[in-house]
Design a protein around this motif. Structure first.
Motif, PDB file in Angstrom:
ATOM      1  N   GLU A  84       0.821  -1.209   0.000  1.00 22.60           N
ATOM      2  CA  GLU A  84       0.000   0.000   0.000  1.00 22.60           C
ATOM      3  C   GLU A  84       0.857   1.261   0.000  1.00 22.60           C
ATOM      4  OE1 GLU A  84      -3.717  -2.007   2.495  1.00 22.60           O
ATOM      5  OE2 GLU A  84      -2.263  -0.708   3.482  1.00 22.60           O
ATOM      6  N   SER A  85       2.008   1.165   0.640  1.00 22.48           N
ATOM      7  CA  SER A  85       2.883   2.335   0.664  1.00 22.48           C
ATOM      8  C   SER A  85       3.438   2.676  -0.712  1.00 22.48           C
ATOM      9  CB  SER A  85       4.039   2.091   1.643  1.00 22.48           C
ATOM     10  OG  SER A  85       4.853   1.015   1.198  1.00 22.48           O
ATOM     11  N   GLU A  86       3.375   1.734  -1.648  1.00 25.41           N
ATOM     12  CA  GLU A  86       3.857   1.980  -3.001  1.00 25.41           C
ATOM     13  C   GLU A  86       2.821   2.678  -3.876  1.00 25.41           C
ATOM     14  OE1 GLU A  86       6.895   1.429  -4.046  1.00 25.41           O
ATOM     15  OE2 GLU A  86       7.520   0.585  -2.117  1.00 25.41           O
ATOM     16  N   LEU A  87       1.586   2.755  -3.398  1.00 30.93           N
ATOM     17  CA  LEU A  87       0.541   3.396  -4.192  1.00 30.93           C
ATOM     18  C   LEU A  87       0.800   4.893  -4.291  1.00 30.93           C
ATOM     19  CD1 LEU A  87      -2.614   1.580  -2.781  1.00 30.93           C
ATOM     20  CD2 LEU A  87      -1.526   1.185  -4.986  1.00 30.93           C
ATOM     21  N   PRO A  88       0.402   5.519  -5.387  1.00 33.88           N
ATOM     22  CA  PRO A  88       0.622   6.969  -5.532  1.00 33.88           C
ATOM     23  C   PRO A  88      -0.323   7.761  -4.644  1.00 33.88           C
ATOM     24  CG  PRO A  88      -0.614   6.131  -7.400  1.00 33.88           C
ATOM     25  CD  PRO A  88      -0.220   4.930  -6.597  1.00 33.88           C
ATOM     26  N   ASP A 104       6.232  -0.758 -13.807  1.00 29.13           N
ATOM     27  CA  ASP A 104       7.139  -1.689 -13.137  1.00 29.13           C
ATOM     28  C   ASP A 104       6.698  -1.926 -11.691  1.00 29.13           C
ATOM     29  OD1 ASP A 104       8.644  -1.856 -15.440  1.00 29.13           O
ATOM     30  OD2 ASP A 104      10.080  -0.298 -14.818  1.00 29.13           O
ATOM     31  N   VAL A 105       6.263  -0.832 -11.039  1.00 27.93           N
ATOM     32  CA  VAL A 105       5.754  -0.975  -9.660  1.00 27.93           C
ATOM     33  C   VAL A 105       4.521  -1.876  -9.641  1.00 27.93           C
ATOM     34  CG1 VAL A 105       4.705   0.265  -7.728  1.00 27.93           C
ATOM     35  CG2 VAL A 105       6.697   1.227  -8.897  1.00 27.93           C
ATOM     36  N   ALA A 106       3.653  -1.721 -10.638  1.00 27.43           N
ATOM     37  CA  ALA A 106       2.435  -2.539 -10.688  1.00 27.43           C
ATOM     38  C   ALA A 106       2.768  -4.006 -10.904  1.00 27.43           C
ATOM     39  CB  ALA A 106       1.514  -2.030 -11.791  1.00 27.43           C
ATOM     40  N   ASP A 108       5.593  -5.589 -10.050  1.00 22.70           N
ATOM     41  CA  ASP A 108       6.156  -6.119  -8.799  1.00 22.70           C
ATOM     42  C   ASP A 108       5.064  -6.302  -7.745  1.00 22.70           C
ATOM     43  OD1 ASP A 108       8.623  -6.037 -10.017  1.00 22.70           O
ATOM     44  OD2 ASP A 108       9.174  -4.085  -9.147  1.00 22.70           O
ATOM     45  N   MET A 109       4.112  -5.373  -7.745  1.00 24.25           N
ATOM     46  CA  MET A 109       3.036  -5.465  -6.757  1.00 24.25           C
ATOM     47  C   MET A 109       2.177  -6.686  -7.018  1.00 24.25           C
ATOM     48  SD  MET A 109       0.118  -2.643  -5.765  1.00 24.25           S
ATOM     49  CE  MET A 109       1.361  -1.488  -5.166  1.00 24.25           C
ATOM     50  N   LEU A 110       1.896  -6.977  -8.303  1.00 19.46           N
ATOM     51  CA  LEU A 110       1.087  -8.145  -8.608  1.00 19.46           C
ATOM     52  C   LEU A 110       1.772  -9.430  -8.140  1.00 19.46           C
ATOM     53  CD1 LEU A 110      -0.361  -7.443 -12.181  1.00 19.46           C
ATOM     54  CD2 LEU A 110      -1.610  -7.604 -10.026  1.00 19.46           C
ATOM     55  N   LYS A 111       3.077  -9.528  -8.311  1.00 16.91           N
ATOM     56  CA  LYS A 111       3.793 -10.717  -7.843  1.00 16.91           C
ATOM     57  C   LYS A 111       3.708 -10.841  -6.323  1.00 16.91           C
ATOM     58  CE  LYS A 111       7.154 -10.668 -11.648  1.00 16.91           C
ATOM     59  NZ  LYS A 111       8.599 -10.539 -12.019  1.00 16.91           N
ATOM     60  N   GLU A 112       3.887  -9.720  -5.634  1.00 17.16           N
ATOM     61  CA  GLU A 112       3.811  -9.756  -4.173  1.00 17.16           C
ATOM     62  C   GLU A 112       2.396 -10.066  -3.704  1.00 17.16           C
ATOM     63  OE1 GLU A 112       5.057  -9.504  -0.191  1.00 17.16           O
ATOM     64  OE2 GLU A 112       6.076  -9.857  -2.096  1.00 17.16           O
ATOM     65  N   LEU A 113       1.396  -9.510  -4.391  1.00 16.18           N
ATOM     66  CA  LEU A 113       0.010  -9.785  -4.008  1.00 16.18           C
ATOM     67  C   LEU A 113      -0.338 -11.250  -4.241  1.00 16.18           C
ATOM     68  CD1 LEU A 113      -1.830  -6.621  -5.390  1.00 16.18           C
ATOM     69  CD2 LEU A 113      -1.291  -7.148  -3.011  1.00 16.18           C
ATOM     70  N   ASP A 114       0.196 -11.849  -5.290  1.00 13.38           N
ATOM     71  CA  ASP A 114      -0.031 -13.272  -5.518  1.00 13.38           C
ATOM     72  C   ASP A 114       0.547 -14.097  -4.366  1.00 13.38           C
ATOM     73  OD1 ASP A 114      -1.331 -12.756  -7.862  1.00 13.38           O
ATOM     74  OD2 ASP A 114       0.434 -13.084  -9.139  1.00 13.38           O
ATOM     75  N   LEU A 187      -1.621  -1.489 -15.636  1.00 15.24           N
ATOM     76  CA  LEU A 187      -1.041  -2.281 -16.712  1.00 15.24           C
ATOM     77  C   LEU A 187      -1.974  -2.400 -17.913  1.00 15.24           C
ATOM     78  CD1 LEU A 187       0.577  -5.159 -14.614  1.00 15.24           C
ATOM     79  CD2 LEU A 187       1.728  -3.209 -15.673  1.00 15.24           C
ATOM     80  N   GLY A 188      -3.139  -1.776 -17.847  1.00 21.09           N
ATOM     81  CA  GLY A 188      -4.070  -1.798 -18.962  1.00 21.09           C
ATOM     82  C   GLY A 188      -4.879  -3.061 -19.076  1.00 21.09           C
ATOM     83  N   GLU A 189      -4.868  -3.924 -18.049  1.00 26.35           N
ATOM     84  CA  GLU A 189      -5.649  -5.159 -18.100  1.00 26.35           C
ATOM     85  C   GLU A 189      -7.108  -4.929 -17.731  1.00 26.35           C
ATOM     86  OE1 GLU A 189      -3.772  -7.951 -15.574  1.00 26.35           O
ATOM     87  OE2 GLU A 189      -1.834  -7.836 -16.576  1.00 26.35           O
ATOM     88  N   GLU A 190      -7.410  -3.794 -17.116  1.00 27.92           N
ATOM     89  CA  GLU A 190      -8.778  -3.511 -16.690  1.00 27.92           C
ATOM     90  C   GLU A 190      -9.035  -2.031 -16.884  1.00 27.92           C
ATOM     91  OE1 GLU A 190     -11.229  -3.445 -12.491  1.00 27.92           O
ATOM     92  OE2 GLU A 190      -9.858  -5.119 -12.906  1.00 27.92           O
TER      93      GLU A 190
END
Length: 782
Positions: A84-88, A104-106, A108-114, A187-190
């Protein structure tokens, strides 16, 4: 499959040393010895052996499991906070990063969230399998050493003290969902504006809240509900006939499952979509009630889809065997509507689907749940639906043991219960085949509307000491866990709460509520103001705080609903939208009826006693509820629990009351000044002006006394924390009408005096003209 094998298959390798050591527990129990009824098994079991076993199970193993649960969940929350601290920050226009860097942040965040999601899922499985292991171990002990020792009560107390199995993952899941959505959008997926591009309107959704009610609090909960919602009277002959002597209906549900209890496992473990099949009817089966066969599907998005068909008792056996496909009902429907009608096609599809599902899963009746239901709902208003189930009893309805079946394998129900018309407490049923639930079940279904999100009395009840929340409680799951514990290897978490006293101190309950509200606020703010204006979460998942507005919002709808009571049709007995995993269908309300009265308007809108406005209806309904007789055996309390704390009133409430008092005194002074000036200017001979000045003086005195009286009355209501309305319409009405009448009379008197003066002047002029004419004639004659 034995539980030891189940536990070994469920171990998550990184945490293999943190699980319950089930084999060690069995060795301490000396499971290989003969039973206590044997030749020496019990004699070799000493006090020291018992102490060692109990300490290992309820202290060493339990604290190890609980500590791992606490540490792991805390670590997961920290990892989520780091993401959450990485969010703008939306308040800063210049974030210092380019669009590629944010992508790039998104990633990395997706990998960590997984990774977080995987660990959270494994932690949930860890909690459930260990919880089941503790209960299995306690059961083995009590079965083997139960002649002298019982460890299960001790274990239940320890489980309540170290609640590793009751962690609420919902707030963290919502936060993860919000971060997933941001990353996919980046990332443009949604699409961020995906919701605005669709014309599909969300259907009415209900949120279900389930609670246990102790027997000592049952009457207080009923009277609390009766003061806000009327009892929904059930009459199987005609819903338009209200029979005050009609008792609360007794509902019976027979649930289906196979020998492996696959449907039970899917509900407990939530590994796949929850499915259930049951037969349900009201009253005794000898009264030939309508029997409903229902299949329920609960998807991953927690939305339920029900398929229901009505079937006669004589066709149930052949239907379950696949020999009867509702040909007679289908033929009657075709003759009435035509073979191509949608209702005919839906019935055929429902019959085929239910029959194929029963055949594929090899389902058969296994459990009966019987209970008495009291329903509370405003007729014609389905925004709040409350049901209170008492005398809940679970009875085995299976034929799993071919040597001693509880039910005739060739029949679909137990004939000993239905032919003999057994009622609660079913004393003729054998001990191992019945389980009586000790508490009442309160279920509140709330439609997501502005009215329900801001409802004070509902919020107070749901957070009071009178109820204990059990979010995932299911009658089917509980009955199987209680009566078929040897057949299943997974138990629901709420079983540990049955051995504890669910009653709470009111002060403690209030403090816990404040802590929950604070924690909820922290969880909602954790993602930051980035999500403040976004549409990342569906409105149906949002639970508003009902405490913002007073309960007076509810009573404004009651009289309108009472008017529509006579217009209800037979569809009132049909069920409406239900919450996921609901096991208790009964008499439900219809869609809301819009009733408008064209007689509103004119002076009726100013007189609450005769008006049909919402304001007047609210006052009349409140008076009706206040004057309504209490149920037999219920006394009006001398004080309210809510009034026992320290008095805390906002300053603006006192200042508003004082400001109103000052306004009244201002009006009184103005009227007194006007009357005094008028009296002094009138003179001795102007009686009309003097009388009007006296009238104004009377109104000035009335305004001063009324203002002071209302000020003291409202101060008393504030001090007593009364829920009454502060409205006082008599004073303004009297002063306004009185002044208007005085002004009209003043104008009338002055107008009449002016007309009289005009006539007198004309008469004088005429007399003088005639005198001059006579004098002229006399001079001429001379």
């Amino acid at each position: 499959m034995r539980f030891g094998k189940t536990l070994s298959d469920s171990v998550y390798p990184p945490w293999k040393d943190k699980y319950l050591e089930y084999d060690k527990i069995k060795k301490l129990l000396r499971e290989d010895e003969t039973s206590p009824q044997g030749r020496g098994g019990e004699a070799n079991w000493t006090e020291q052996d018992e102490e060692t076993f109990v300490h290992e199970l309820t202290v060493t193993q339990l604290e190890k499991v609980n500590q791992h649960q606490v540490d792991t969940f805390s670590s997961i929350r920290d990892r989520a906070a780091a993401c959450e601290s990485e969010l703008p920050d939306p308040e800063k226009e210049d974030t210092g990063k380019s669009e590629d860097e944010w992508k790039d942040v998104a990633r990395d965040m997706l990998k960590e969230l997984d990774g977080i999601s995987k660990d959270l899922n494994e932690l949930r499985k860890f909690s459930r399998v260990n919880y089941t292991g503790f209960l299995k171990a306690a059961k083995k002990h009590d079965r083997k050493r139960g002649l002298k020792y019982h460890v299960r009560p001790i274990l239940q107390v320890r489980l309540a003290q170290t609640p590793f199995n009751s962690e609420d993952y919902a707030p963290l899941l919502y936060r993860l969902s919000a971060m997933y959505t941001w990353a996919r959008q980046k990332l443009g997926e949604e699409s961020a504006n995906k919701e605005t591009d669709t014309d599909i309107k969300p259907k009415d959704t209900y949120t279900a809240h389930k609670y246990w009610v102790h027997a000592d609090n049952l009457l207080e909960v009923k009277t609390y509900l009766l003061r806000r919602l009327p009892v929904l009277v059930y009459n199987p002959q005609d819903v338009k006939v209200v029979d005050s002597s009609q008792k609360d209906p007794s509902l019976t549900s027979i649930y289906f499952d196979n020998h492996s209890f696959d449907l039970y496992q899917s509900k407990v473990e939530k590994t796949e979509a929850g499915l259930s099949v049951r037969l349900r009817w009201t009253g005794h089966l000898t009264d030939k009630p309508e029997i409903v066969l229902e299949k329920k599907f609960v998807g991953e998005n927690e939305e339920s889809n029900d398929i229901r068909i009505q079937i006669k008792e004589k066709y149930i056996n052949s239907f379950l065997k696949g020999e009867y496909k509702m040909e007679k009902q289908i033929q009657k429907l075709e003759d009435r509507l035509g073979p191509d009608h949608d209702e005919v096609k839906n019935l055929k599809a429902n019959v085929d689907e239910i029959q194929s599902f029963i055949k594929d899963k090899q389902l058969e009746p296994v459990l009966r749940a019987s209970y008495t239901r009291t329903a509370f709902q405003i007729p014609g208003d389905d925004r709040i639906r409350v049901s209170l189930d008492t005398d809940l009893t679970f009875i085995r309805e299976d034929a799993l043991d071919p040597d001693r079946p509880c039910r005739d394998p060739d029949d679909w129900h137990r004939s000993d219960i239905d032919k003999n018309e057994m009622d609660y407490p079913y004393s003729a049923i054998k001990k191992g085949e019945i389980s009586r639930f000790p508490h009442a079940i309160l279920e509140i279904k709330v439609k997501d509307t502005k009215y329900t999100r801001n409802n004070a009395w509902l919020h107070d009840l749901m957070n009071s000491h009178l109820v204990k929340e059990e979010k995932r409680f299911s009658k089917f799951v509980h009955g199987v866990a209680e009566l078929f514990e040897d057949y299943v290897n997974s138990f629901p978490f709420w079983l540990s709460d049955l051995e504890t006293d669910i009653r709470r101190d009111p002060v403690t309950a209030y403090q816990e509520e404040q802590e929950r509200e604070q924690k909820k606020a922290e969880d909602e703010m954790a993602v930051g103001s980035f999500l403040a204006g976004s549409k990342l979460s569906s409105p149906r998942h949002k639970v508003g705080s009902p405490g913002k507005y007073s309960e007076r919002r509810l009573s404004g709808q009651i009289s309108q609903s009472v008017q529509s009571r006579s217009r209800l049709r037979d569809s009132q007995l049909q069920s409406t939208a239900e919450e996921p995993d609901s096991d208790d269908d009964g008499v439900q309300g219809t869609e809301q009826v819009d009733v408008r009265d064209s007689s509103q308007g004119g002076i009726r809108s100013f007189l609450p006693a005769f008006s049909n406005s919402r304001y007047a209806r609210r006052h009349r309904q409140r008076n009706a509820w206040d004057n309504a007789p209490l149920p037999p055996g219920v006394k009006e309390p001398s004080f309210w629990i809510k009034d026992q704390g320290d008095l805390k009133v906002e300053a603006k409430v006192w200042l508003a009351n004082q400001r109103t008092f000052i306004k009244w005194q201002h009006v009184a002074i103005l009227l007194a000044t006007l009357s005094l000036s008028l009296y002094n200017a009138a003179g001795v001979n102007n009686n009309i002006a003097r009388i009007i000045s006296v009238v104004y003086t009377v109104f000035a005195i009335f305004a001063a006394v009324w203002g002071w009286g209302i000020y003291m009355w409202r101060s008393k209501l504030i001090t007593e924390r009364s829920g009454k309305d502060f409205d006082a319409v008599i004073g303004p009405f009297v002063v306004s009408i009185g002044l208007a009448v005085a002004l009209v009379l003043n104008f009338a008197f002055k107008y009449r005096a002016a007309v009289a003066d005009n006539r007198e002047d004309n008469s004088t002029a005429l007399f003088m003209g005639q005198g001059q004419m006579n004098n002229g004639l006399w001079v001429q004659e001379l």
